[in-house]
Scaffold this motif. Structure first.
Motif, PDB file in Angstrom:
ATOM      1  N   LYS A  43       0.368  -5.034 -14.424  1.00  0.00           N
ATOM      2  CA  LYS A  43       0.534  -5.783 -13.168  1.00  0.00           C
ATOM      3  C   LYS A  43      -0.386  -5.247 -12.080  1.00  0.00           C
ATOM      4  CE  LYS A  43       5.459  -6.749 -13.950  1.00  0.00           C
ATOM      5  NZ  LYS A  43       5.670  -5.755 -15.029  1.00  0.00           N
ATOM      6  N   SER A  44      -0.570  -3.937 -12.029  1.00  0.00           N
ATOM      7  CA  SER A  44      -1.422  -3.379 -10.982  1.00  0.00           C
ATOM      8  C   SER A  44      -2.871  -3.811 -11.157  1.00  0.00           C
ATOM      9  CB  SER A  44      -1.315  -1.852 -10.948  1.00  0.00           C
ATOM     10  OG  SER A  44      -1.643  -1.289 -12.200  1.00  0.00           O
ATOM     11  N   VAL A 352      -1.029  -3.783  -3.649  1.00  0.00           N
ATOM     12  CA  VAL A 352       0.046  -2.840  -3.317  1.00  0.00           C
ATOM     13  C   VAL A 352       1.343  -3.269  -3.994  1.00  0.00           C
ATOM     14  CG1 VAL A 352       1.399  -1.816  -1.447  1.00  0.00           C
ATOM     15  CG2 VAL A 352      -1.041  -2.236  -1.126  1.00  0.00           C
ATOM     16  N   SER A 353       1.640  -4.569  -3.981  1.00  0.00           N
ATOM     17  CA  SER A 353       2.850  -5.070  -4.640  1.00  0.00           C
ATOM     18  C   SER A 353       2.818  -4.787  -6.132  1.00  0.00           C
ATOM     19  CB  SER A 353       2.995  -6.583  -4.410  1.00  0.00           C
ATOM     20  OG  SER A 353       3.174  -6.880  -3.055  1.00  0.00           O
ATOM     21  N   GLY A 354       1.654  -5.014  -6.755  1.00  0.00           N
ATOM     22  CA  GLY A 354       1.525  -4.740  -8.188  1.00  0.00           C
ATOM     23  C   GLY A 354       1.714  -3.267  -8.502  1.00  0.00           C
ATOM     24  N   TYR A 355       1.146  -2.404  -7.665  1.00  0.00           N
ATOM     25  CA  TYR A 355       1.281  -0.956  -7.874  1.00  0.00           C
ATOM     26  C   TYR A 355       2.739  -0.517  -7.723  1.00  0.00           C
ATOM     27  CZ  TYR A 355       0.866   4.057  -7.125  1.00  0.00           C
ATOM     28  OH  TYR A 355       1.032   5.423  -7.212  1.00  0.00           O
ATOM     29  N   ILE A 356       3.389  -0.977  -6.650  1.00  0.00           N
ATOM     30  CA  ILE A 356       4.797  -0.614  -6.426  1.00  0.00           C
ATOM     31  C   ILE A 356       5.683  -1.152  -7.538  1.00  0.00           C
ATOM     32  CG2 ILE A 356       6.789  -1.017  -4.901  1.00  0.00           C
ATOM     33  CD1 ILE A 356       4.891  -0.832  -2.538  1.00  0.00           C
ATOM     34  N   ALA A 357       5.365  -2.387  -8.005  1.00  0.00           N
ATOM     35  CA  ALA A 357       6.148  -2.971  -9.093  1.00  0.00           C
ATOM     36  C   ALA A 357       6.024  -2.146 -10.372  1.00  0.00           C
ATOM     37  CB  ALA A 357       5.699  -4.412  -9.347  1.00  0.00           C
ATOM     38  N   ASP A 358       4.807  -1.667 -10.672  1.00  0.00           N
ATOM     39  CA  ASP A 358       4.607  -0.835 -11.857  1.00  0.00           C
ATOM     40  C   ASP A 358       5.326   0.505 -11.737  1.00  0.00           C
ATOM     41  OD1 ASP A 358       3.106  -2.561 -13.437  1.00  0.00           O
ATOM     42  OD2 ASP A 358       1.191  -1.917 -12.591  1.00  0.00           O
ATOM     43  N   MET A 359       5.354   1.064 -10.515  1.00  0.00           N
ATOM     44  CA  MET A 359       5.924   2.396 -10.310  1.00  0.00           C
ATOM     45  C   MET A 359       7.434   2.367 -10.112  1.00  0.00           C
ATOM     46  SD  MET A 359       3.430   4.531 -10.587  1.00  0.00           S
ATOM     47  CE  MET A 359       4.169   6.017  -9.891  1.00  0.00           C
ATOM     48  N   TYR A 360       7.919   1.397  -9.337  1.00  0.00           N
ATOM     49  CA  TYR A 360       9.329   1.403  -8.924  1.00  0.00           C
ATOM     50  C   TYR A 360      10.086   0.105  -9.230  1.00  0.00           C
ATOM     51  CZ  TYR A 360       7.278   5.210  -6.218  1.00  0.00           C
ATOM     52  OH  TYR A 360       6.589   6.330  -5.837  1.00  0.00           O
ATOM     53  N   GLY A 361       9.399  -0.907  -9.734  1.00  0.00           N
ATOM     54  CA  GLY A 361      10.053  -2.172 -10.045  1.00  0.00           C
ATOM     55  C   GLY A 361       9.768  -3.240  -9.000  1.00  0.00           C
ATOM     56  N   LEU A 362       9.957  -4.482  -9.384  1.00  0.00           N
ATOM     57  CA  LEU A 362       9.655  -5.609  -8.497  1.00  0.00           C
ATOM     58  C   LEU A 362      10.612  -5.718  -7.314  1.00  0.00           C
ATOM     59  CD1 LEU A 362       8.528  -8.347 -11.044  1.00  0.00           C
ATOM     60  CD2 LEU A 362       7.219  -7.567  -9.064  1.00  0.00           C
ATOM     61  N   ASP A 363      11.841  -5.224  -7.459  1.00  0.00           N
ATOM     62  CA  ASP A 363      12.755  -5.228  -6.311  1.00  0.00           C
ATOM     63  C   ASP A 363      12.156  -4.447  -5.145  1.00  0.00           C
ATOM     64  OD1 ASP A 363      15.046  -6.816  -6.606  1.00  0.00           O
ATOM     65  OD2 ASP A 363      15.932  -5.408  -8.016  1.00  0.00           O
ATOM     66  N   ALA A 364      11.615  -3.268  -5.442  1.00  0.00           N
ATOM     67  CA  ALA A 364      11.003  -2.445  -4.391  1.00  0.00           C
ATOM     68  C   ALA A 364       9.824  -3.163  -3.752  1.00  0.00           C
ATOM     69  CB  ALA A 364      10.547  -1.109  -4.980  1.00  0.00           C
ATOM     70  N   ALA A 365       9.035  -3.852  -4.579  1.00  0.00           N
ATOM     71  CA  ALA A 365       7.888  -4.592  -4.052  1.00  0.00           C
ATOM     72  C   ALA A 365       8.343  -5.704  -3.113  1.00  0.00           C
ATOM     73  CB  ALA A 365       7.070  -5.182  -5.205  1.00  0.00           C
ATOM     74  N   PHE A 366       9.430  -6.390  -3.467  1.00  0.00           N
ATOM     75  CA  PHE A 366       9.895  -7.492  -2.629  1.00  0.00           C
ATOM     76  C   PHE A 366      10.576  -6.989  -1.353  1.00  0.00           C
ATOM     77  CE2 PHE A 366       8.492 -10.336  -5.767  1.00  0.00           C
ATOM     78  CZ  PHE A 366       8.571 -11.628  -5.251  1.00  0.00           C
ATOM     79  N   TYR A 367      11.131  -5.792  -1.366  1.00  0.00           N
ATOM     80  CA  TYR A 367      11.630  -5.207  -0.117  1.00  0.00           C
ATOM     81  C   TYR A 367      10.469  -4.927   0.839  1.00  0.00           C
ATOM     82  CZ  TYR A 367      16.595  -4.621  -1.225  1.00  0.00           C
ATOM     83  OH  TYR A 367      17.924  -4.847  -1.485  1.00  0.00           O
ATOM     84  N   MET A 368       9.342  -4.505   0.283  1.00  0.00           N
ATOM     85  CA  MET A 368       8.157  -4.301   1.123  1.00  0.00           C
ATOM     86  C   MET A 368       7.706  -5.634   1.739  1.00  0.00           C
ATOM     87  SD  MET A 368       4.301  -3.143   0.052  1.00  0.00           S
ATOM     88  CE  MET A 368       4.020  -4.766  -0.687  1.00  0.00           C
ATOM     89  N   LEU A 369       7.713  -6.699   0.951  1.00  0.00           N
ATOM     90  CA  LEU A 369       7.319  -8.018   1.461  1.00  0.00           C
ATOM     91  C   LEU A 369       8.289  -8.489   2.549  1.00  0.00           C
ATOM     92  CD1 LEU A 369       6.362  -9.736  -1.926  1.00  0.00           C
ATOM     93  CD2 LEU A 369       4.840  -8.647  -0.274  1.00  0.00           C
TER      94      LEU A 369
END
Length: 390
Positions: A43-44, A352-369
């Motif tokens: 994903k990243s 950044v979303s792809g990196y966070i999703a790979d590291m911590y999951g898509l939930d974390a990425a969507f909290y950033m959004l």
């Protein structure tokens, strides 16, 4: 009467061009799982490629407005449609040899040519539809969204049955056909602008433009992440089948059809600032509904309706307000900067979303959004109160 018919025809063609311009970049999200598996990337990596393409899509907007002033808006849009369409054929090579580099080349070339569209079209509409600019912007958006709404489902069907490169080529061919229709309709009626052209430096001297640009960056930062990863989020975090994830993305776009018209019409009546505050609030509620409502289907449904209407309703209001704060001869340059901040700088969130999703999951990425959406809401309270002089 004849002049009104001509305007309606031109607005319809602009709506179709708007549709295909965006269609090219909503093909990948529902096919992302297939593309990543075929190309053997994470994903990243796919997020980084999307970021590069989106960044170029934004940078190219800086060229689009001034190019339209120089050679004519219809010619610029025709070039945009034709060459972005031809670029999709490179995807056949990417799919055949399984190369992420060739995929990136195709996506970047598509983005480079497609980037010419928005500043040119919005500058044209802001000049040609005096007295109802926001409504015309909304109808232009409706035309675009009506076509785009079917793209994810069609792309998924074509990709699942014939291979994902065929999905790109199909829409690229439609772009080429529309380019031929476009130049025949506009070619004889286009007038070149004889006034002194504004520059990017001149546009940046407009004080009221700066808060709009910062607001637009915040919008771009959540928009690009949602655009790329929403179907994948539904598949991995809400356990949707791929076809239902693609259908859900289609419903978001469908909700945007009335959203565009409502946003434009309402902005002409109550002013753009009020519409932008309301739509920013709607986006925030939609993202937190998706993340926090424990009954997944309810949260997804709330997101589809609220995000679809709110996000797309903001566009005609913001586009018209941007035109109101700029002078006639600076409009192309202003819209170029405007779309660079949204699609260019905003595209950084895809990586950044792809990196966070790979590291911590898509939930974390969507909290950033969602955090970016909250920032946009706060900034909307500081936007200028500017109305069209009718």
């Amino acid at each position: 009467m004849q002049n009104q018919l001509k305007k309606s025809t031109h607005l319809t063609l602009l709506g179709a061009a708007h549709s295909f311009n965006h269609s090219l970049f909503v093909i990948a999200p529902p096919l992302l799982t297939l593309i990543m598996a075929d190309l053997g990337v994470t994903k990243s990596v796919i997020g980084a490629v999307a970021t590069l393409a989106s960044l170029l899509y934004g940078i190219g907007a800086l060229v689009g407005g001034s190019l339209g002033d120089r050679i004519g808006e219809a010619k610029t849009i025709t070039i945009c449609l034709a060459f972005s369409g031809f670029s999709t054929f490179i995807m056949l090579v990417a799919g055949f040899i399984g190369s992420i580099a060739i995929y990136a080349l195709a996506l970047i070339l598509m983005a480079a040519w497609a980037s010419l569209y928005h500043p040119t079209a919005n500058s044209l509409i802001s000049k040609a539809f005096k007295g109802r600019v926001a409504e015309a912007m909304g109808l232009h958006g409706v035309g675009g969204t009506l076509g785009v709404v079917l793209t994810p489902a069609i792309a998924w069907f074509l990709g699942a049955n014939f291979g994902w490169p065929i999905a790109f080529v199909t829409f690229g061919t439609l772009c080429i056909i529309l380019a031929l229709i476009f130049i025949r309709s506009f070619g004889k009626t286009e007038n070149k602008n004889s006034t002194k052209r504004g520059t990017i430096i001149d546009a940046l001297k407009i004080r009221e433009l700066w808060i709009l640009l910062i607001f637009n960056v915040a919008i771009g930062l959540f928009m690009k992440g949602v655009e790329l990863f929403f179907p994948t989020y539904l598949e991995e975090n809400r356990f949707f089948a791929p076809e239902w994830a693609a259908f859900a993305y289609t419903l978001v776009l469908a909700a945007g059809v009335p959203g565009q018209w409502i946003g434009g019409k309402t902005a002409d009546i109550v002013g753009s600032k009020k519409v932008l505050i309301a739509t920013s609030l709607g986006v925030c509620i939609s993202l937190f509904s998706l993340l926090l409502i424990p009954i997944y289907i309810v949260g997804v449904a709330a997101f589809i309706i609220l995000y679809g209407i709110s996000f797309y309703a903001h566009q005609p209001a913001l586009n018209s307000l941007t035109g109101f704060v700029s002078s006639y001869n600076q409009r192309g340059a202003v819209y170029g900067i405007f779309f660079f901040t949204s699609f260019g700088i905003g595209s950084l969130s895809q990586f950044v979303s792809g990196y966070i999703a790979d590291m911590y999951g898509l939930d974390a990425a969507f909290y950033m959004l969602a955090a970016f959406a909250l920032i946009a809401l706060l900034l909307s309270l500081k936007l200028p109160e500017k109305r069209e002089n009718k």
